[in-house]
Write an enzyme that holds these catalytic residues in place. Structure first.
Site, PDB file in Angstrom:
ATOM      1  N   PHE A 128     -17.424   0.997   4.303  1.00  0.00           N
ATOM      2  CA  PHE A 128     -16.064   1.485   4.561  1.00  0.00           C
ATOM      3  C   PHE A 128     -15.195   1.540   3.301  1.00  0.00           C
ATOM      4  CE2 PHE A 128     -16.056  -3.109   5.267  1.00  0.00           C
ATOM      5  CZ  PHE A 128     -14.993  -3.523   4.486  1.00  0.00           C
ATOM      6  N   ARG A 167      -0.997 -15.141   2.720  1.00  0.00           N
ATOM      7  CA  ARG A 167      -1.854 -14.647   3.807  1.00  0.00           C
ATOM      8  C   ARG A 167      -1.208 -14.909   5.159  1.00  0.00           C
ATOM      9  NH1 ARG A 167      -6.392 -12.721   2.030  1.00  0.00           N
ATOM     10  NH2 ARG A 167      -7.357 -12.681   4.095  1.00  0.00           N
ATOM     11  N   ASN A 177      -2.597  -1.110   6.687  1.00  0.00           N
ATOM     12  CA  ASN A 177      -1.952  -2.311   7.249  1.00  0.00           C
ATOM     13  C   ASN A 177      -0.902  -2.901   6.305  1.00  0.00           C
ATOM     14  OD1 ASN A 177      -3.675  -3.290   5.324  1.00  0.00           O
ATOM     15  ND2 ASN A 177      -4.776  -4.705   6.675  1.00  0.00           N
ATOM     16  N   ARG A 195       2.405  -7.306   8.407  1.00  0.00           N
ATOM     17  CA  ARG A 195       1.518  -6.312   9.013  1.00  0.00           C
ATOM     18  C   ARG A 195       1.937  -5.946  10.428  1.00  0.00           C
ATOM     19  NH1 ARG A 195      -3.881  -9.159   6.463  1.00  0.00           N
ATOM     20  NH2 ARG A 195      -4.106  -7.787   4.634  1.00  0.00           N
ATOM     21  N   HIS A 227      -1.888  -6.359   1.091  1.00  0.00           N
ATOM     22  CA  HIS A 227      -3.177  -7.001   0.804  1.00  0.00           C
ATOM     23  C   HIS A 227      -2.893  -8.208  -0.083  1.00  0.00           C
ATOM     24  CE1 HIS A 227      -7.371  -7.547  -0.433  1.00  0.00           C
ATOM     25  NE2 HIS A 227      -6.950  -7.596  -1.685  1.00  0.00           N
ATOM     26  N   LYS A 255       0.810  -1.213   0.000  1.00  0.00           N
ATOM     27  CA  LYS A 255       0.000   0.000   0.000  1.00  0.00           C
ATOM     28  C   LYS A 255       0.855   1.281   0.000  1.00  0.00           C
ATOM     29  CE  LYS A 255      -3.949  -2.318   2.117  1.00  0.00           C
ATOM     30  NZ  LYS A 255      -4.961  -2.334   3.199  1.00  0.00           N
ATOM     31  N   THR A 290      -5.338  -9.041   9.805  1.00  0.00           N
ATOM     32  CA  THR A 290      -5.675  -7.763   9.180  1.00  0.00           C
ATOM     33  C   THR A 290      -5.347  -6.577  10.077  1.00  0.00           C
ATOM     34  OG1 THR A 290      -7.484  -8.871   8.027  1.00  0.00           O
ATOM     35  CG2 THR A 290      -7.533  -6.469   8.070  1.00  0.00           C
TER      36      THR A 290
END
Length: 593
Positions: free
Chosen positions: A502, A530, A560, A550, A563, A455, A536
């Protein structure tokens, strides 16, 4: 006094590694008199050098220096040798060496090289592709063709640029390089850091678009190759002119047949020239300087020397059901104690077809059907093992194919140690050859793709660290690009939550700057990614999975850090949308990115 002053002006003194590296920045030709402190420079050649300097009158492109081997690390191979050594540096690349005070040969070399530089400057000829010589070469005199000689262990670094990797042209370019006879000694797909890019391309840092170029080179995956020329190179027939030997005459002796192959050999020695003829040179950058190649190998492949001395092999190993049920942990301990690394493992309930394939060597035996029944009765443990000379070493540990032979001749083998009374065959399996091993590994551990995202809030330094964690976890970075995820682009990744309240907050976070979108490839890639990401919520991640991405780089639920796709369907759909122009229509091909 006047004489000494002229000598100082004629030959600059180089007596440290830093001065040596500064000297390599000279433009044009630099003639280097390498000397030992105890015997001094070769005074017999100074008259010739002064004559050349005066007659050629090329102050800008002709330089003379004396270099003290004792204090310069690069010149260590010449220490403790009393015979004069003359090196020729052309635009920072050592292209030739003459041993001994051979004035006629030195004179010829200087005049030829300066004449070439004049023609190049006038646009009358293209710059020849000289190879940098190694100081470890044989002690024979330079014959005037040293620019075509390469050391046995000389390497070349090639960087295939991000645009070629993104469009998967790097595979085509690599195939061309191999077809030309070069050997890929090491390779990696990675995102260059800004420091690495600036260092590698420092020679063009004065160009006006340098900053834009560095931004481009750090925006995506580059493919980095370490190449050697191998013992023999393939003929580049499409690049060679037709050469017919001249008819012998009474006045001229018959041309020896070997003279033409020599010309051809020189013609094909330059990788850069070959890539230009293949129309792919714009996608590649090549470094051949011995000093620079050594430096960048240490940067990009810090374990390269170990890789060259250790032959790491992957092999497939199988523990049959009876062994898995009774002595699995004991066998795994032996594997670990013998120096194997278990790269992947899974328990598999074999089908009859799979059992037949693995037991094919016993198909003519009376007990074959019983063996197949045993193999399909319960789960087997399938492993991918890695070790120095791993394939052969594992086969040696296994011992013979039958318990009878193992008990008689190899009682210490695993076959003898873990024999099962009801079955007279080895309870463990190993691949027969490297080719078979790779096919079996691909079958039992098929690569899977997942879409991953870093991100915008993650800094460039943190991106580098995250990419290192990804590679350390065994993922292959198949494709990567920087993207500003405007709503239309974000929808391709977050379609599952597009209607949630959201989602507007997610879009706001993604609009803060470019994200890094990747295709990660590995067996079981989706759950493995994952697991590496962690929970998360970064706060929860720091409690439950402190080594996760994360936990280390997440700030909040929205920021975080990373993804990833949550299912095979979501991964295939997101990859198809984000990399649609680069993904094959054939699903089988998509698994081979």
């Amino acid at each position: 006094m006047a004489s000494k002053k002229r000598e100082v002006q004629l030959q600059a003194v180089i007596n440290s590694q830093s001065l040596w590296e500064e000297m390599l920045q000279n433009k044009g030709l630099t003639v280097i008199d390498v000397y030992q402190a105890w015997c001094g420079p070769c005074k017999a050649m100074q008259t010739l050098f002064r004559k050349l300097k005066n007659e050629l009158n090329e102050d800008e492109i002709l330089h003379f220096v004396v270099a003290e081997a004792d204090n310069i690390v690069t010149l260590q191979p010449f220490r403790d040798k009393c015979e004069p050594i003359f090196l020729f540096s052309l635009n920072g690349k050592i292209i030739a060496k003459i041993q001994g005070a051979n004035a006629p040969l030195v004179n010829k070399k200087v005049i030829n090289l300066i004449n070439e530089e004049r023609k190049i400057a006038a646009g009358e000829m293209a710059r020849p592709q000289y190879h940098e010589i190694s100081f470890e070469e044989s002690e024979s005199e330079d014959t005037g063709d040293a620019q075509f000689e390469t050391a046995e262990e000389a390497y070349i670094i090639t960087i295939i640029k991000p645009d070629a990797v993104l469009t998967r042209r790097d595979l085509e370019i690599k195939a061309k390089i191999i077809n030309a006879g070069f050997v890929v000694e090491a390779e990696d797909r990675t995102v260059l850091t800004e420091e690495q890019a600036r260092d590698f391309y420092s020679r063009i840092e004065d160009q006006p678009d340098f900053e834009e170029f560095i931004s481009f080179m750090t925006s995506g995956l580059s493919s980095i190759l370490v190449l050697s020329q191998g013992k023999e190179q393939n003929l580049w027939e499409e690049d060679l002119p037709e050469i017919e030997p001249p008819e012998p005459s009474e006045e001229e002796p018959e041309v020896e047949a070997k003279s033409i192959p020599e010309v051809i050999k020189r013609k094909r020695d330059s990788l850069e020239e070959y890539l230009e003829r293949q129309h792919v040179s714009q996608f590649c950058d090549i470094e051949e300087s011995v000093t620079n190649v050594a430096k960048f190998i240490d940067i990009f492949f810090p374990d390269f020397k170990k890789m060259k001395t250790v032959k790491l092999d992957r092999t497939l190993a199988v523990l049959r059901p009876a062994l898995v049920q009774e002595k699995k942990e004991e066998v795994l301990n032996i594997i670990e104690n013998e120096g194997f690394k278990i790269l992947m493992q899974r328990q598999i309930q074999f089908s009859e077809e799979e059992a037949h394939a693995l037991c094919k060597e016993f198909e003519n035996e009376d007990y074959f059907e019983k063996l197949i029944e045993n193999m399909t009765r319960g789960p087997s443990l399938v492993l991918v093992l890695l070790r120095d000379d791993g394939l052969q070493y594992w086969k040696q540990l296994l011992g013979p194919r039958t318990v009878e032979e193992a008990s008689e001749s190899f009682p210490e083998s695993l076959c003898a140690q873990f024999a099962v009374e009801s079955l007279p065959v080895n309870q463990l399996y190993g691949s027969d050859s490297p080719e078979t091993a790779e096919k079996e590994i691909q079958y039992f551990f098929p690569p899977q793709n997942t879409l991953a995202l870093i991100k915008p809030h993650v800094t460039r330094e943190q991106r580098v660290e995250i990419l290192q964690l990804i590679k350390k976890a065994g993922f292959e970075l198949s494709l990567l690009k920087e993207v500003l995820l405007i709503p239309e682009e974000a929808d391709k990744i977050y379609s599952k939550i597009k209607g949630k309240d959201f989602y507007k907050d997610v879009l706001e976070v993604l609009s803060e700057g470019p994200s890094v979108v990747m295709i990660l490839t590995k067996w079981d890639a989706i759950p493995e990614w994952r697991r590496l990401m962690g929970p998360t919520d970064p706060e929860e991640a720091r409690l439950l999975s402190p080594d996760s991405i994360r936990a280390q780089y997440g700030v909040s639920m929205l920021r975080n850090a990373v993804h990833g796709s949550s299912s095979v369907f979501e991964a295939v759909e997101s990859i198809g949308k984000m990399f649609e122009e680069f993904i094959s229509e054939n699903p089988e091909e998509n698994g081979k990115l």
